[in-house]
Design an enzyme around this catalytic site. Structure first.
Site, PDB file in Angstrom:
ATOM      1  N   GLU A  59       0.920  -1.307  -0.034  1.00 47.86           N
ATOM      2  CA  GLU A  59      -0.120  -0.126   0.021  1.00 47.86           C
ATOM      3  C   GLU A  59       0.904   1.243  -0.060  1.00 47.86           C
ATOM      4  O   GLU A  59       0.529   2.228  -0.662  1.00 47.86           O
ATOM      5  CB  GLU A  59      -0.875   0.056   1.185  1.00 47.86           C
ATOM      6  N   GLU A  66       1.590   6.653  -6.941  1.00 47.02           N
ATOM      7  CA  GLU A  66       0.320   7.489  -7.533  1.00 47.02           C
ATOM      8  C   GLU A  66       0.636   8.743  -7.266  1.00 47.02           C
ATOM      9  O   GLU A  66       0.374   9.739  -8.205  1.00 47.02           O
ATOM     10  CB  GLU A  66      -0.888   7.218  -6.556  1.00 47.02           C
TER      11      GLU A  66
END
Length: 118
Positions: A59, A66
């Site tokens: 994660e 991102e």
């Protein structure tokens, strides 16, 4: 020593800014509590810890990717979308694996617990 401090700053920043990491941390706390309550074996603990830390690490990588893509371009670009989608898919697959492993470990214990209660 500064690299350790930077890593902790990164972890703190992600926890403050990213909703998904909070969800994963909550799930991890619940799983750790359940693991203590059910008295997991050392091998079961190893699988649980591998799942938790692997999920959190993946994660973090997804969030970093991102943000890097967002830094490179604010415009929609098919390759940026592809990279973000593939990174999210990696997290999804790992999450699916953790659910399967958790089910293999906890379902027999839960079934046994309910049988003794009935």
């Amino acid at each position: 020593m500064s690299s350790f401090r930077f890593a902790l700053q990164g972890l703190s920043a992600v926890i403050k800014k990213e909703k998904n990491i909070k969800i994963h941390l909550l799930a991890a706390v619940i799983v750790v509590i359940a693991s203590f309550l059910f008295g997991l074996s050392a091998l079961e603990w190893m699988f649980i810890l591998f799942c938790i830390f692997g999920m959190l690490s993946l994660e973090l990588i997804n969030s970093a990717l991102e943000k890097t893509i967002d830094l490179i371009t604010e415009d929609f670009h098919p390759l940026a979308k592809y990279a973000k989608d593939v990174s999210a898919a990696a997290v999804l697959l790992y999450a699916l694996m953790t659910v399967i492993i958790g089910s293999v470990i906890f379902l027999p214990k839960l079934i046994s617990l309910f049988r003794t209660l009935i």
